[in-house]
Design an enzyme around this catalytic site. Structure first.
Site, short mmCIF file in Angstrom:
data_model
loop_
_atom_site.label_atom_id
_atom_site.label_comp_id
_atom_site.label_asym_id
_atom_site.label_seq_id
_atom_site.Cartn_x
_atom_site.Cartn_y
_atom_site.Cartn_z
CE1 TYR A 282 48.82 -27.35 -5.90
CE2 TYR A 282 48.37 -25.41 -7.22
CZ TYR A 282 48.65 -26.76 -7.13
OH TYR A 282 48.72 -27.53 -8.27
CG HIS A 283 44.03 -21.56 -1.99
ND1 HIS A 283 43.04 -21.25 -2.89
CD2 HIS A 283 45.18 -21.06 -2.51
CE1 HIS A 283 43.57 -20.59 -3.92
NE2 HIS A 283 44.86 -20.48 -3.72
#
Length: 538
Positions: free
Chosen positions: A473-474
């Site tokens: 989730y980056h």
């Protein structure tokens, strides 16, 4: 038609910080347009409640990637915050700045003002570090960062001892003098509640008469006249509005929404836009390109000793955990599931760590449809150790699917599309087994559950991590910063090349991906972005 000085599109990690800093003097009218709603929700405030937000359309864009050959053809789930605070309201709250060499590379790429001394000063000014100020850390700033030293699971010391047995030294502060090693993760948690960017920055700004926040406002286009951004169009409650900006329009929608909105506004790859019937304002193929993201995987073991599974699986355990939280602000509900971790090098000849570790006294092998089961783990004691690559060389892109602003864009992640990333991950997963074999953990482990001891060969291990890996989730770099419009979207002052009055201030502007969790660097973008904007306004 309405008017303001600064329009901020998006109230996430960067947008919330921008709102606070740009409105602080009282001289400027600031309007924040947020497509989502309020963050005043129980599972947003509850630290461990983020598992319930993972598939919740009320707070989450629920993006899906295209089928990815690098992930055995899977369509990866990409949660992104659609709520005040953005993804800082639904994330795992780990606070990592990144390695100082990341920022040295930013500056060396032609971005003055983004070197390590510059960002260190900004981080120290932004932070209120529970452990106290020193040469590396700040105190007294608006963002409280928990040291996370109390109430850790009893397995944590065993994990750290295993890391030390494997040759990793314990690090007191991953955001201090040295990143490499093992230790406890700091958290954006304050008084047992999530300390999102909205709580730390946006809520104080909303008390000012010159800061207006409009929720449920879906921005559909930046209005560009004669080469200058003069406002935005947005829809709220089915009604179209136009908001004009006397000063600037600032996009802070993140690595997916910001390039999507630029493309909808005619700024992006000309052939793509023409094919969708969107008038081309500026041809820049870098808009939505250079997408970079960390890929992660967990190895899981059945344990001989109790873990959070034993506390959170049975109904009575949930009741006890709830009582601990309500009565004392303590227990597993008051934290993220990632208590400890580390940064390692998969080869001694590397100049700095290239992998991040995450230790969880917890496991979720049994799937639950439509939920990330943090509050309903496996019915046996389990432990997971995960990792993610710090500097992937694989790159993807964001492209409009249609001219409809409400349609999700095409997300092509291209995970593990380079031999470098595959070989690096293979070395890393072997290291996970090396850690588990160290005496402080080995004596507590009953058996390896996933991938299982039968997965032994390099080919089998690669097939396993392709099948089980996914984003951590980056996503970043899709409107990346750089001096040359031929290879970037914004300059070092975050101004969109070729369009006046328009900036992008969020993780999409990272020149390259930070080694670690991206919430802290995203808030840094807002902090330094506001500093730059205010300086330019003089």
């Amino acid at each position: 038609m309405d008017e303001t000085d600064y329009i901020i599109v998006g109230s996430g990690s960067a947008g919330s910080v921008l709102a606070e800093r740009l409105s602080a003097s009282g001289k400027h009218r600031v309007t924040v347009l947020e497509a989502g709603g309020s963050d005043r929700r129980f599972f947003v405030m509850l630290p461990l409640g983020y598992g319930k937000l993972f598939y919740d359309p009320a707070v989450n864009w629920l993006y899906k990637t295209e089928p990815d050959p690098g992930l055995a053809g899977a369509r990866d789930h990409w949660p992104r915050g659609k709520v005040l605070g953005g993804s800082s309201s639904i994330n795992a709250m780990v606070y990592i700045r990144g390695h100082k060499a990341d920022y040295e590379e930013w500056e060396a790429a032609g971005n003055p003002g983004w070197g390590w001394p510059d960002v260190l000063a900004a981080y120290k000014a932004m932070e209120d570090t529970e452990a106290g100020a020193d040469e590396w850390r700040g105190a007294g700033g608006p963002l409280f960062v928990s040291a996370n030293r109390k109430g850790l699971h009893p397995l944590v010391p065993h994990y750290i001892a295993a890391c030390e047995s494997a040759g990793l030294r314990e690090v007191a502060d991953f955001n201090g003098a040295e990143q490499e090693g093992t230790g406890i993760y700091q958290m954006t948690i304050k008084h047992a509640r999530r300390n999102s960017a909205a709580r730390a920055f946006l809520r104080p700004a909303m008390k000012r008469p010159n800061c207006r926040v409009v929720t449920g406002a879906m921005v559909t286009r930046v209005v560009i006249e004669n080469g200058r951004a003069v406002g935005v169009e947005y829809t709220r409650g089915g009604v179209a509005h136009v908001l004009r900006a006397k000063a600037e329009v600032i996009l802070s929608g993140g690595a997916i929404n910001s390039p999507q909105l630029l493309q909808l506004s005619g700024v992006g790859p000309a052939a793509l836009l023409q094919g969708l019937g969107i008038p081309v304002v500026l041809d820049n193929p870098n808009v939505g390109d250079h997408l970079s993201d960390h890929q992660g995987i967990n190895y899981t073991w059945r344990m001989k000793v109790p873990t959070y599974n034993d506390e959170l699986r049975p109904w009575w355990g949930k009741l006890v955990a709830g009582m601990k939280y309500v009565l004392a602000g303590a227990g597993p509900l008051a934290k993220s599931i990632n208590h400890a971790g580390g940064f390692i090098r998969t080869s001694p000849d590397l100049p700095r760590p290239n992998m991040q570790l995450y230790m969880q006294a917890f496991s979720t092998l049994i799937p639950r449809e439509g939920e990330r089961p943090l509050l309903t783990p496996d019915p046996f004691p389990g432990m997971s150790i995960g990792l993610s690559n710090c500097r992937p060389s694989s790159k993807g892109h964001i492209r409009l699917r249609s001219a409809d602003p409400f349609a999700h864009p095409v997300i092509t992640a291209n995970a593990f599309s380079t031999l470098h990333d595959v070989q690096e991950m293979l070395a890393a997963v072997k290291y996970l087994r090396h850690l588990a074999a160290q005496p402080p953990l080995a004596r507590l482990i009953a058996e390896e559950l996933r991938p299982g001891p039968e997965v032994k060969s390099d080919e089998a291990m690669i097939a396993d991590f392709r099948a089980r890996s996914g984003t951590v989730y980056h996503p970043s770099c899709t409107c990346r910063m750089g001096p040359d419009p031929a290879t970037s979207v914004v300059d070092a002052r975050l101004r969109v090349h070729g369009i006046a009055g328009l900036r992008v201030v969020d993780a999409s502007a990272f020149p390259n991906l930070i080694a670690g969790n991206t919430n802290a660097p995203s808030m840094l973008m807002g902090w330094k972005g506001a500093e730059i904007i205010l300086a330019d306004a003089r």
